[in-house]
Design a protein around this motif. Sequence first.
Motif, PDB file in Angstrom:
ATOM      1  N   PRO A 125       7.489  -6.896   3.667  1.00 49.38           N
ATOM      2  CA  PRO A 125       8.114  -5.938   4.597  1.00 49.38           C
ATOM      3  C   PRO A 125       8.083  -4.522   4.022  1.00 49.38           C
ATOM      4  N   ASP A 126       8.445  -3.552   4.836  1.00 48.61           N
ATOM      5  CA  ASP A 126       8.593  -2.199   4.306  1.00 48.61           C
ATOM      6  C   ASP A 126       9.653  -2.206   3.207  1.00 48.61           C
ATOM      7  N   ALA A 127       9.504  -1.286   2.272  1.00 51.37           N
ATOM      8  CA  ALA A 127      10.453  -1.256   1.150  1.00 51.37           C
ATOM      9  C   ALA A 127      11.739  -0.545   1.558  1.00 51.37           C
ATOM     10  N   ALA A 128      12.783  -0.849   0.808  1.00 52.11           N
ATOM     11  CA  ALA A 128      14.062  -0.173   1.061  1.00 52.11           C
ATOM     12  C   ALA A 128      14.011   1.210   0.425  1.00 52.11           C
ATOM     13  N   LEU A 129      13.876   2.227   1.265  1.00 48.90           N
ATOM     14  CA  LEU A 129      13.806   3.607   0.769  1.00 48.90           C
ATOM     15  C   LEU A 129      14.973   4.402   1.322  1.00 48.90           C
ATOM     16  N   GLU A 173       6.626  16.726   2.001  1.00 52.04           N
ATOM     17  CA  GLU A 173       6.227  17.419   3.228  1.00 52.04           C
ATOM     18  C   GLU A 173       5.874  16.426   4.352  1.00 52.04           C
ATOM     19  N   GLY A 174       5.281  15.310   3.968  1.00 49.80           N
ATOM     20  CA  GLY A 174       4.870  14.329   4.976  1.00 49.80           C
ATOM     21  C   GLY A 174       6.046  13.475   5.432  1.00 49.80           C
ATOM     22  N   ARG A 175       5.703  12.455   6.208  1.00 46.67           N
ATOM     23  CA  ARG A 175       6.779  11.604   6.712  1.00 46.67           C
ATOM     24  C   ARG A 175       6.591  10.179   6.223  1.00 46.67           C
ATOM     25  N   ARG A 176       7.586   9.368   6.497  1.00 46.11           N
ATOM     26  CA  ARG A 176       7.472   7.950   6.157  1.00 46.11           C
ATOM     27  C   ARG A 176       6.752   7.232   7.296  1.00 46.11           C
ATOM     28  N   TRP A 177       5.799   6.394   6.923  1.00 44.95           N
ATOM     29  CA  TRP A 177       5.128   5.532   7.898  1.00 44.95           C
ATOM     30  C   TRP A 177       5.593   4.101   7.663  1.00 44.95           C
ATOM     31  N   THR A 178       5.753   3.350   8.765  1.00 45.30           N
ATOM     32  CA  THR A 178       6.146   1.949   8.621  1.00 45.30           C
ATOM     33  C   THR A 178       4.922   1.067   8.849  1.00 45.30           C
ATOM     34  N   ILE A 310      -6.513   4.353   6.303  1.00 43.98           N
ATOM     35  CA  ILE A 310      -5.641   4.832   7.383  1.00 43.98           C
ATOM     36  C   ILE A 310      -4.309   4.058   7.390  1.00 43.98           C
ATOM     37  N   GLY A 311      -3.907   3.596   6.212  1.00 43.46           N
ATOM     38  CA  GLY A 311      -2.621   2.919   6.083  1.00 43.46           C
ATOM     39  C   GLY A 311      -2.782   1.423   6.257  1.00 43.46           C
ATOM     40  N   CYS A 312      -2.369   0.661   5.249  1.00 40.05           N
ATOM     41  CA  CYS A 312      -2.589  -0.788   5.279  1.00 40.05           C
ATOM     42  C   CYS A 312      -1.680  -1.441   6.328  1.00 40.05           C
ATOM     43  N   PRO A 313      -2.262  -2.141   7.305  1.00 46.62           N
ATOM     44  CA  PRO A 313      -1.438  -2.742   8.354  1.00 46.62           C
ATOM     45  C   PRO A 313      -0.727  -4.020   7.910  1.00 46.62           C
ATOM     46  N   ARG A 314      -0.862  -4.389   6.634  1.00 43.83           N
ATOM     47  CA  ARG A 314      -0.145  -5.570   6.140  1.00 43.83           C
ATOM     48  C   ARG A 314       0.760  -5.234   4.960  1.00 43.83           C
ATOM     49  N   ASN A 315       0.827  -3.951   4.578  1.00 47.80           N
ATOM     50  CA  ASN A 315       1.578  -3.577   3.368  1.00 47.80           C
ATOM     51  C   ASN A 315       1.055  -4.339   2.151  1.00 47.80           C
ATOM     52  N   ALA A 316      -0.227  -4.740   2.196  1.00 48.67           N
ATOM     53  CA  ALA A 316      -0.792  -5.429   1.034  1.00 48.67           C
ATOM     54  C   ALA A 316      -1.197  -4.394  -0.016  1.00 48.67           C
ATOM     55  N   LYS A 317      -1.859  -3.349   0.417  1.00 45.98           N
ATOM     56  CA  LYS A 317      -2.199  -2.268  -0.532  1.00 45.98           C
ATOM     57  C   LYS A 317      -0.887  -1.686  -1.031  1.00 45.98           C
ATOM     58  N   PHE A 318      -0.728  -1.738  -2.350  1.00 46.25           N
ATOM     59  CA  PHE A 318       0.587  -1.563  -2.951  1.00 46.25           C
ATOM     60  C   PHE A 318       0.750  -0.130  -3.465  1.00 46.25           C
ATOM     61  N   LEU A 325       8.736   4.140  -5.577  1.00 50.55           N
ATOM     62  CA  LEU A 325       9.752   4.874  -4.791  1.00 50.55           C
ATOM     63  C   LEU A 325      10.972   4.006  -4.485  1.00 50.55           C
ATOM     64  N   PRO A 326      10.788   2.764  -3.990  1.00 48.80           N
ATOM     65  CA  PRO A 326      11.999   1.959  -3.792  1.00 48.80           C
ATOM     66  C   PRO A 326      12.737   1.681  -5.101  1.00 48.80           C
ATOM     67  N   GLN A 327      11.995   1.554  -6.198  1.00 49.46           N
ATOM     68  CA  GLN A 327      12.675   1.336  -7.484  1.00 49.46           C
ATOM     69  C   GLN A 327      13.501   2.576  -7.854  1.00 49.46           C
ATOM     70  N   ALA A 328      12.947   3.753  -7.547  1.00 45.33           N
ATOM     71  CA  ALA A 328      13.711   4.986  -7.804  1.00 45.33           C
ATOM     72  C   ALA A 328      14.950   5.018  -6.912  1.00 45.33           C
ATOM     73  N   CYS A 329      14.755   4.657  -5.642  1.00 39.19           N
ATOM     74  CA  CYS A 329      15.892   4.691  -4.701  1.00 39.19           C
ATOM     75  C   CYS A 329      16.968   3.691  -5.118  1.00 39.19           C
ATOM     76  N   ALA A 330      16.532   2.554  -5.667  1.00 37.51           N
ATOM     77  CA  ALA A 330      17.513   1.562  -6.114  1.00 37.51           C
ATOM     78  C   ALA A 330      18.410   2.147  -7.211  1.00 37.51           C
ATOM     79  N   HIS A 331      17.908   3.184  -7.873  1.00 39.10           N
ATOM     80  CA  HIS A 331      18.720   3.848  -8.909  1.00 39.10           C
ATOM     81  C   HIS A 331      19.271   5.174  -8.397  1.00 39.10           C
TER      82      HIS A 331
END
Length: 623
Positions: A125-129, A173-178, A310-318, A325-331
């Motif tokens: 799934p998308d990461a917790a950001l 500057e950019g946005r978050r993509w899901t 053009i953005g991985c449609p499976r969130n496989a490309k890590f 970023l989620p690890q940073a947000c977790a802190h």
Amino acid sequence: MTPLAQRATASFGSALLPQELGGPATAQLVERVERYVARLPAMSRMALRAGLLSVTAASYLTTGRSLTRLDPDARERVLRRIAALGPDAGAAIEGLKAIVLLANGADAYAAELLDRAAEHDVARPDAALDVTASLDCPSVLRADAAVVGSGAGGAMAARTLARAGLSTVVLEEGRRWTVEEFRSTHPIDRYAGLYRGAGATIALGRPAVVLPIGRAVGGSTVVNSGTCYRPPLPVQQRWCDEFGLTLAEPDRLTGYLDDVEQTLQVAPVPLEIMGRNGRLLLDGAAALGWQAAPIPRNAPGCDACCQCAIGCPRNAKFGVHLNALPQACAHGARIVSHARAERVLHARGRAQGVRARRPDGTTIDVLADTVVVAAGATETPGLLCRSGLGGHPRLGRNLALHPAVALAGRFDHEVTAWRGVLQSAAVDELHAVHGVLIEATSTPPGMGSMVFPGYGAELLGWLDRAAHVATFGAMVADRGAGRVFSVGGETLLRYNIARGDAAKLVTALEAMGKLLFAAGAVEVLTGLPAAPTVASLPALQDLLARSSPKRLHLAAFHPTGTAAAGSDAQHCPVDPRGRLRGVDGVWVADASILPSCPEVNPQMSIMALALAVADEIVADRQV
Ligand SMILES: Cc1cc2nc3c(=O)[nH]c(=O)nc-3n(C[C@H](O)[C@H](O)[C@H](O)COP(=O)(O)OP(=O)(O)OC[C@H]3O[C@@H](n4cnc5c(N)ncnc54)[C@H](O)[C@@H]3O)c2cc1C
């Protein structure tokens, strides 16, 4: 689009892909092109329209009639005549052709591409950001550290700072993509939205270099191909010995590279999903007795839908939006998207924070006494200059691009290069001696037709045979011959390839020709006007010997070096610990600090150095 611009697009389209010969309906083609062109920055849009109008005018001048009133053969002849006027006219026609083919191909294959994405569930799934759009943020935020840019460098630096207990705000500057957007959004809208300037950035020079740069939460790692190489040991040694970049001391860098590899879950491409494009590269190398291997990538769970760019449609490309970023947000780190850093705030020689602009023109200040600039090699110098911190004469210079050329080969059998991993296998036979790294590289379905030669009937014939074509790309280790500068707040890039590097590109093309023919190609698509296709290696060698490197089609994905770090204060705007010289509290942690081209795909080098810089920041604050 004005009616005049529509007519000019229709005219050019009717010459490039004539409807009478099986091309798309003119109205459909115009719509496809307009969908993309509307997303281009004003300057690029104007240049494109001027180009299209010039073609229309050239038709009147040379035939007395508009293109659409000519028969398909005569239209094709008009394009050929313009392209033959000289290298600049040839490049202009190729530029127009590339845009029309990109927009047309992306739409023609959109259904297949989206269906392919829907075939499998997401890998994760998308990461917790903790992301907030700048418009929803208060005008003033306080933090220990402000990081500009959430890409390869910024994300890694933010993670270290947050883990060390520093309250950290990342401005992006950019946005978050899901992942849902990647599964459902039209490919051309993904392309236009995920890249700076809708992906039409060009480094001016002869030849010009197409240089797409990511802009999103996660930076270019959201769109990159996932290839993960450590910087070669001799490069690490050179950074350390020649540039005094102690952070790159191999014993020290190894620990950071290990960390990056673990964070990104790097593993070689499994042969089962590689696809024929990569297998042909391995076959060619085996036939020649050359060293080759599947590429190590950060794509655990990849099922080879070939859409990384053009953005991985499976969130496989890590990318880092899924790990660092989620690890940073977790802190506790917070990300503010849609926030373009305008200037680093400083007073009396000390950093005070960052002022960013929101989309509505209002500003947001992040007040922090530590500022990490990680806006990427093309944007970091401009930000520092806008901030009154651009005093160092080498800031913005030393731009290396790791320029790339492509060579395609037609096979008797189907290759369907877009059914497989986008960048899958590599040949490093020529790497140590010539700095040439060859990688089997495809594009998302429909988005790579610019390798096909000709116009009109010839081009349509190639589009019909697209499934029989394999594409290889080669990058060469280059000198930092380019420069980034700003005009009216806009970034401009200039890059005139050094003669020796141009020679390496020719070596690379010849080597790719050898591989393609050894793998069984019946002809090779050269991209050179003197002979767009050749049927043998000697014919390719002869063509390369006769062709000017100025006629090569160059692309680059790896800009580095514009704020080089090192011990020589005259040559390096950034000191060996990552501090911008001349001010306290401003650090740089992105591709800019690499003192020279890393000679391999750079994300691991950038991430490892960013981790090292961040550790220096933490150590500094503890003193
Ligand atoms: C299509 C493509 C394919 C690639 N493939 C590979 C690959 O397979 N392997 C590999 O190793 N490398 C690859 N790369 C290169 C690699 O992704 C980059 O070198 C790396 O991401 C650069 O890291 P960075 O931190 O310097 O910049 P980026 O990752 O580009 O991040 C910079 C971020 O800063 C943001 N930013 C810029 N200016 C501002 C501002 N003023 N205010 C706020 N935010 C700002 C940008 O929007 C961006 O999100 C590829 C690149 C591209 C474009």
